[in-house]
Scaffold this motif. Sequence first.
Motif, mmCIF file in Angstrom:
data_model
loop_
_atom_site.group_PDB
_atom_site.id
_atom_site.type_symbol
_atom_site.label_atom_id
_atom_site.label_comp_id
_atom_site.label_asym_id
_atom_site.label_seq_id
_atom_site.Cartn_x
_atom_site.Cartn_y
_atom_site.Cartn_z
ATOM 1 N N GLY A 1 -0.300 14.973 -0.045
ATOM 2 C CA GLY A 1 1.094 14.890 -0.471
ATOM 3 C C GLY A 1 1.796 13.692 0.140
ATOM 4 N N LEU A 2 1.554 13.440 1.455
ATOM 5 C CA LEU A 2 2.164 12.280 2.102
ATOM 6 C C LEU A 2 1.695 10.977 1.458
ATOM 7 C CD1 LEU A 2 1.927 13.302 5.879
ATOM 8 C CD2 LEU A 2 4.013 13.053 4.519
ATOM 9 N N ALA A 3 0.407 10.885 1.156
ATOM 10 C CA ALA A 3 -0.134 9.668 0.551
ATOM 11 C C ALA A 3 0.458 9.435 -0.838
ATOM 12 C CB ALA A 3 -1.659 9.777 0.472
ATOM 13 N N LEU A 4 0.554 10.484 -1.619
ATOM 14 C CA LEU A 4 1.113 10.342 -2.979
ATOM 15 C C LEU A 4 2.582 9.941 -2.924
ATOM 16 C CD1 LEU A 4 -0.601 13.445 -4.619
ATOM 17 C CD2 LEU A 4 -1.003 11.056 -5.226
ATOM 18 N N HIS A 5 3.327 10.505 -1.968
ATOM 19 C CA HIS A 5 4.737 10.141 -1.830
ATOM 20 C C HIS A 5 4.875 8.666 -1.479
ATOM 21 C CE1 HIS A 5 5.814 14.610 -0.841
ATOM 22 N NE2 HIS A 5 5.465 14.417 -2.094
ATOM 23 N N CYS A 6 3.994 8.182 -0.610
ATOM 24 C CA CYS A 6 4.046 6.766 -0.216
ATOM 25 C C CYS A 6 3.759 5.856 -1.414
ATOM 26 C CB CYS A 6 3.039 6.508 0.903
ATOM 27 S SG CYS A 6 3.012 4.802 1.473
ATOM 28 N N ILE A 7 2.743 6.206 -2.192
ATOM 29 C CA ILE A 7 2.409 5.395 -3.387
ATOM 30 C C ILE A 7 3.611 5.332 -4.318
ATOM 31 C CG2 ILE A 7 0.946 5.262 -5.436
ATOM 32 C CD1 ILE A 7 -1.236 6.708 -3.784
ATOM 33 N N ALA A 8 4.248 6.483 -4.548
ATOM 34 C CA ALA A 8 5.389 6.529 -5.469
ATOM 35 C C ALA A 8 6.585 5.761 -4.908
ATOM 36 C CB ALA A 8 5.767 7.979 -5.755
ATOM 37 N N ASN A 9 6.817 5.873 -3.596
ATOM 38 C CA ASN A 9 7.969 5.192 -3.004
ATOM 39 C C ASN A 9 7.803 3.682 -3.041
ATOM 40 O OD1 ASN A 9 9.474 7.471 -2.421
ATOM 41 N ND2 ASN A 9 8.494 7.774 -0.441
ATOM 42 N N VAL A 10 6.603 3.197 -2.738
ATOM 43 C CA VAL A 10 6.363 1.752 -2.800
ATOM 44 C C VAL A 10 6.308 1.309 -4.261
ATOM 45 C CG1 VAL A 10 4.772 -0.102 -2.198
ATOM 46 C CG2 VAL A 10 5.178 1.764 -0.577
ATOM 47 N N GLY A 11 5.475 1.980 -5.048
ATOM 48 C CA GLY A 11 5.442 1.780 -6.498
ATOM 49 C C GLY A 11 5.132 0.364 -6.937
ATOM 50 N N SER A 12 4.471 -0.406 -6.110
ATOM 51 C CA SER A 12 4.211 -1.803 -6.445
ATOM 52 C C SER A 12 3.037 -1.921 -7.410
ATOM 53 C CB SER A 12 3.910 -2.595 -5.175
ATOM 54 O OG SER A 12 2.707 -2.137 -4.580
ATOM 55 N N ARG A 13 2.886 -3.106 -7.959
ATOM 56 C CA ARG A 13 1.766 -3.349 -8.878
ATOM 57 C C ARG A 13 0.430 -3.231 -8.141
ATOM 58 N NH1 ARG A 13 1.545 -4.940 -13.946
ATOM 59 N NH2 ARG A 13 -0.351 -5.954 -14.712
ATOM 60 N N GLU A 14 0.418 -3.671 -6.867
ATOM 61 C CA GLU A 14 -0.813 -3.560 -6.071
ATOM 62 C C GLU A 14 -1.205 -2.100 -5.887
ATOM 63 O OE1 GLU A 14 1.765 -5.409 -5.397
ATOM 64 O OE2 GLU A 14 0.917 -7.412 -5.667
ATOM 65 N N MET A 15 -0.208 -1.249 -5.647
ATOM 66 C CA MET A 15 -0.485 0.188 -5.535
ATOM 67 C C MET A 15 -1.037 0.744 -6.840
ATOM 68 S SD MET A 15 0.200 1.699 -2.577
ATOM 69 C CE MET A 15 1.064 1.461 -1.030
ATOM 70 N N ALA A 16 -0.455 0.306 -7.946
ATOM 71 C CA ALA A 16 -0.918 0.787 -9.248
ATOM 72 C C ALA A 16 -2.352 0.353 -9.500
ATOM 73 C CB ALA A 16 0.005 0.270 -10.353
ATOM 74 N N GLU A 17 -2.685 -0.897 -9.162
ATOM 75 C CA GLU A 17 -4.057 -1.377 -9.363
ATOM 76 C C GLU A 17 -5.049 -0.579 -8.524
ATOM 77 O OE1 GLU A 17 -3.727 -5.452 -8.307
ATOM 78 O OE2 GLU A 17 -3.108 -6.115 -10.322
ATOM 79 N N ALA A 18 -4.620 -0.196 -7.324
ATOM 80 C CA ALA A 18 -5.534 0.504 -6.414
ATOM 81 C C ALA A 18 -5.718 1.979 -6.754
ATOM 82 C CB ALA A 18 -5.026 0.353 -4.981
ATOM 83 N N PHE A 19 -4.646 2.643 -7.260
ATOM 84 C CA PHE A 19 -4.711 4.112 -7.361
ATOM 85 C C PHE A 19 -4.453 4.682 -8.753
ATOM 86 C CE2 PHE A 19 -3.301 3.081 -2.993
ATOM 87 C CZ PHE A 19 -4.409 3.556 -2.310
ATOM 88 N N ALA A 20 -4.131 3.841 -9.731
ATOM 89 C CA ALA A 20 -3.818 4.377 -11.071
ATOM 90 C C ALA A 20 -5.006 5.112 -11.681
ATOM 91 C CB ALA A 20 -3.370 3.242 -11.996
#
Length: 939
Positions: free
Chosen positions: A129-148
Amino acid sequence: MPAVSKGDGMRGLAVFISDIRNCKSKEAEIKRINKELANIRSKFKGDKALDGYSKKKYVCKLLFIFLLGHDIDFGHMEAVNLLSSNRYTEKQIGYLFISVLVNSNSELIRLINNAIKNDLASRNPTFMGLALHCIANVGSREMAEAFAGEIPKILVAGDTMDSVKQSAALCLLRLYRTSPDLVPMGDWTSRVVHLLNDQHLGVVTAATSLITTLAQKNPEEFKTSVSLAVSRLSRIVTSASTDLQDYTYYFVPAPWLSVKLLRLLQCYPPPEDPAVRGRLTECLETILNKAQEPPKSKKVQHSNAKNAVLFEAISLIIHHDSEPNLLVRACNQLGQFLQHRETNLRYLALESMCTLASSEFSHEAVKTHIETVINALKTERDVSVRQRAVDLLYAMCDRSNAQQIVAEMLSYLETADYSIREEIVLKVAILAEKYAVDYTWYVDTILNLIRIAGDYVSEEVWYRVIQIVINRDDVQGYAAKTVFEALQAPACHENLVKVGGYILGEFGNLIAGDPRSSPLIQFNLLHSKFHLCSVPTRALLLSTYIKFVNLFPEVKATIQDVLRSDSQLKNADVELQQRAVEYLRLSTVASTDILATVLEEMPPFPERESSILAKLKKKKGPSTVTDLEETKRERSVDVNGGPEPAPTNTSAVSTPSPSADLLGLGATPPAPTGPPSSSGGGLLVDVFSDSASAVAPLAPGSEDNFARFVCKNNGVLFENQLLQIGLKSEFRQNLGRMFIFYGNKTSTQFLNFTPTLICADDLQTNLNLQTKPVDPTVDGGAQVQQVVNIECVSDFTEAPVLNIQFRYGGTFQNVSVKLPITLNKFFQPTEMASQDFFQRWKQLSNPQQEVQNIFKAKHPMDTEITKAKIIGFGSALLEEVDPNPANFVGAGIIHTKTTQIGCLLRLEPNLQAQMYRLTLRTSKDTVSQRLCELLSEQF
């Protein structure tokens, strides 16, 4: 979430925060912060390894300092190290620091991503849950490439806990909104739809938000969600407030989920499955019924939640526009809110009724609230509510109430807020022209408009009144007399001087016979305003003066003296000087014949684009309602619900015909150019051309859509995942004009876009259709418009077929639909007394002239809906004519180019048997048969 132990209280942090709050000045605060930063920096650089608690405490202090507005340039690595801790509080602070302070370009992103991957793979629901919240809060393109690619797997995995599913759905929604191209559509899409059946309502709520956003871009992928959404919605609205205790908000079961499900259903047309459609209708009826129940609580939260669901349900009813009973009920429910003490409810009711006014079935019901809306316009305190009231009056206006609504708008204009005056002026101008039966009333209205709000009358408005006066011989004398009288006021607005100068210059001779408006008096009146006007208006008046030289030779010397004066010949403005010199020379040198030729009366204006509608749309700004949705609007050229006005390229024709209006339907259609060829022609055929492709069979549902348009003129004719086709049309006597809107629902261009109208041989002789070509390229998300001019030469049975061919993503698309041009469109209603009706009925007693049909009712037998359909069919509804008050009778005339055919109809409902008997009598047997077939399908 794990409980925080007493050891995690971080006393040092509490002391630091207390010290900051006790600082007496900004300098003292900065001094304390610098001291703390130095201490933290020394701790991080010290040789002694810090334990997790100390790192957490110091990272928290840095975070607090950052939130106070100070820059932080160290401590990031320590926060990343906290991510590897197995203690929840340490990991939580690490993720919090990263979410707030680390940007997407940081060199630490790779380390952060590795830590997030480890937590996602840990299967520990708290860490996931903490990891998913961090991904959503940052929401950058790099995050999307890594975890989408990873998050959908977590979302649909069978062993994922409910809380993690919620976080995964919302995290994926965030990534899709920021980087939609990086979220892959795959097998998970069909599985995520089934989350709507999840037992945990929190999961369902999060999944609904995700599916709604995905379905807006990929409707075909998620169309199975419709039946599941209806099923879930049905369970919620039929449940008692005690059944969903955890998700009941002030006695309203799951209001947020209900609203989200209703919004999801607005992404799709009405369900085709009768069972699903019936269940959805029951849900909507239940919501409307609950709105009528006494409130279970006096708290405002209860009414807010209840009304949120109600308004979203009404939005869905309006979107579907297919259930007359629901539309009328929704209108009646909104009518109760028009006088509610809560301002927001009054605003929302007016806004929703603007859209309801566009529906064929609820327009009459909306009109019943006209007095309430007018009262709101006069008494409402909030300017935004008054503006919505103006919008609703504009939307509900038709020929029966146009004069009343225009008069009320003019009355309100005198005290209206300055911010909306220009918009009201444009709406009054459009309504006055569109519904002008007597054009003397139109002239009076526009002059009154200039008198009341001259500063807000744009050029488009006074240009338009001049066009209409020039194009209509019967109103020219009245216009000249009226503007002459208006100009005699001590203070005239400059726009009135412009209109008066133009009209008197063209038609002043029509009132010159009256000694009170002799040529010299006309000239003196205009010239008395000359020195008070701006340069463009003076230039116009000089043109009027030279026109007077041609019209009235007796004032030639007076006008030449004016033109010869130093104030004109030596004017500092080059335009005025040039006009004075040229006009003076023209009046001196030219013979009477040459003057008459050069200064002859202006010819009628040709067909041109209407600028008033474009001006109104520009004034309203970007609309949240697309133009294709606006094609649902029946009776007005544009309806400002909101969300948005009519297409800017709606043509307007100025012609001398009695039916001239903004749509230009009275214009004589251009000469036929022959039907467009459906093949390349000749012996050489371009093998790469799509135009030689065979015409596709009719699209599924085409016949049903065709039947829906028998009693209405506007709406969405066809829709699939790529293309939406909307219609807006108006008919008068044997002429009509139809605007076809082709909307590209994708993000990819349509190429070689070619719509073609196809008529059978016998239809070509009975119906003349002229079309204008459209742009062969339709950009993604854009729409193009095609205009079809229609002339009914003789009665006909078949309807033309609209075939659309284009290339989408390299694939050839071929769609055919029936175009709803039916014989009843050329109906003109005829009012008749009871005696006249039955006398004519007996005259049409020949067996060949009567057609009768007895049939089972397909829809609920509602009196108001039946009346609306008969009026929409085109005939006049004759009240108190039939001895049986339950029966409906109508009369009208079918207009064709060759003849006029009188038509009488009688509809006898039998409520007990749920049957109808429809009898039609006309002077032509084929007309009786066709009208009976068309009308029988409507009940």
